[in-house]
Design an enzyme around this catalytic site. Sequence first.
Site, mmCIF file in Angstrom:
data_model
loop_
_atom_site.group_PDB
_atom_site.id
_atom_site.type_symbol
_atom_site.label_atom_id
_atom_site.label_comp_id
_atom_site.label_asym_id
_atom_site.label_seq_id
_atom_site.Cartn_x
_atom_site.Cartn_y
_atom_site.Cartn_z
ATOM 1 N N GLU A 14 -19.243 -5.895 11.005
ATOM 2 C CA GLU A 14 -20.181 -5.076 11.764
ATOM 3 C C GLU A 14 -21.256 -5.905 12.467
ATOM 4 O OE1 GLU A 14 -18.293 -2.639 8.558
ATOM 5 O OE2 GLU A 14 -19.336 -4.575 8.586
ATOM 6 N N ARG A 41 -25.275 -2.261 8.075
ATOM 7 C CA ARG A 41 -24.987 -3.649 7.745
ATOM 8 C C ARG A 41 -25.383 -4.609 8.866
ATOM 9 N NH1 ARG A 41 -19.145 -4.045 5.088
ATOM 10 N NH2 ARG A 41 -20.274 -5.388 3.672
ATOM 11 N N LYS A 74 0.838 -1.182 0.000
ATOM 12 C CA LYS A 74 0.000 0.000 0.000
ATOM 13 C C LYS A 74 0.883 1.245 0.000
ATOM 14 C CE LYS A 74 -4.551 0.989 1.885
ATOM 15 N NZ LYS A 74 -5.530 0.664 2.946
#
Length: 632
Positions: A367, A395, A280
């Site tokens: 979640e 969610r 990244k």
Amino acid sequence: MDLTKIKNPAFLKKLSTEELEVLAAEIRQFLIRKLSVTGGHLGANLGVVELTLALHKHFSSPTDKLLFDVGHQSYIHKILTGRTDRFDTLRQYKGLCGFPKMVESEHDVWEAGHSSTSLSAAMGMAIARDMKQEDYSVVPIIGDGALTGGMALEALNHIGHEKKNLTVILNDNEMSIAGNVGALHNALGRMRSAGKYNRVKDELELLLKKIPAVGGKIAQTAERVKDSMKYFMVPGMLFEEFGFTYFGPVDGHDFKDLEEHITYAKKTKGPVLVHVITQKGKGYQPAETDQKDKWHGVGPYKIESGEKIKPADAAPAWSQVVSDTLEREVSREDRLAVITPAMILGSKLDKFQEHYPDRLHDVGIAEQHAVTLSAGMATQGMKPFLAIYSTFLQRAYDQLVHDVCRQNLNVAFGIDRAGLVGADGETHQGVFDIAFLRHLPNMTIMMPKDENECQHMVHTALTYDDGPIALRFPRGNGLGVEMDADLHPLPIGKWEVLKEGTDGVILTFGTTIEMALEASQMLKKQGLNIEVVNARFIKPLDEPLLHDRMNKHIPIVTVEEAVLKGGFGSSVLEFAEEHGYKPQIKRMGLPDRYIEHGNVKELLAEVQLTKEQLVLEMKALLTASNDKQKRA
């Protein structure tokens, strides 16, 4: 190469490895330059430059379907599909979306701002393809962090069972929005260190074939040795157990390595997973060396130093106020535990984690698990505080209904990014939580007008032991108000009159308080005396105050930076109906459609949620009320 001349990725098929490397470098410099002005998801995109180029070279979009999980790593895809000239407008009002968008391009075949959805969508496309007897590849690109999402595991299970032709690209950079957690992360770590499993397996097979068939024992055990070798080379071989053919790990910045394994994958029948290791922030030193992933999503910055460009003397972020208050409360509340679904940095909990590591539990991108885990803790007398974005709480709706509210458990929800969030657009606008929380029995909902009231609301949430309670707060920075030294709980359901008035009343809360006060001042100059009420408890309502105002028959305007359907204004209308009142009420809020990306002020103007419109609505109500009284 002039990147603005790229209209279609087909040209990549003719490029050599050396030409691809030059193009990759040009794209990186373009992104670093453009995002220093607009901001955006820099780290994720710098990490997938070679991978995106390789996928577009070896597959034929849009016939072949490339699905980007989450979507914030799709900038290179946008460049290759003819949108380079729009990058000056990235994430701006009416500009280029920061996520895949079907109306932008036929190459955007799946829209996603939340993680862990690509595998399910890809399986749906593969089933549709086979039912229609068509022939194309389906290629979901999913990050390692997204695999902690239960939906991704459900999809892996189904894909492995059905054996459809599907090529999953696992982009493994060892980090999502925050450092990944859990057994899957550890398993991927072992795979990374194990080297090229398939290459070793092929070499072992060749070696076994060279051994003379002396006695039946070697012949009988050779296959068993070869098959069991994968467990030695790659502990667990999770994906092969799921029914996938596993290729990797692959160097995601080496075009030859990528080409070799993508070619293998295309020739292989059934579900395939190509495990690609990327870095990244690749190519930009400040992002490469970022250990806390502060370059995941950034605002404008100075290219040379990486220094972020921020307004001087800005008030603290709302999320920082919440986190700091939680730290203050630790010494008082020994039941307190903070839970986050992979949002330690986004929720400004990094200091809390450093100071109280045993009190913070990061469950990864999960979640649903986070909500029910909090419920389980509450059954044992703990006081869980779940720090979660409004858009991500969506969610876990069933868990809210079934596990928390139905059992009336003492779970506190810190709902960050409530209201319009701006640049991330429709997938991230936190505008639905009032509507989907308000109708749940036992739920209490509140929102502060400023940072000082916010810290008292955190304290209120942690001292409230009569069921679930939700604290909403917006994205960005507070107002810079003076903070009280001592904390106290607010009386549940009690509103606050900010400005007295007798001609009409504005009921609002949170981010629209300032708008209401300014509108009231504008109306005062026109001879109208309008009351402004901080309706800080969205549920329960301040029933004594409502009875009083409705008995006085004065017009009421409700204002909310949230959807009107089922929102706060609806609850005021319901109150009137339930008690037989027939007041003059006007609701102001967000319309029944998704609000796209842009500056929040521009978005509010677009939906006519402004002080000027509020003045017009109140005057219209007053005129109608006066006409009604004259007819009476």
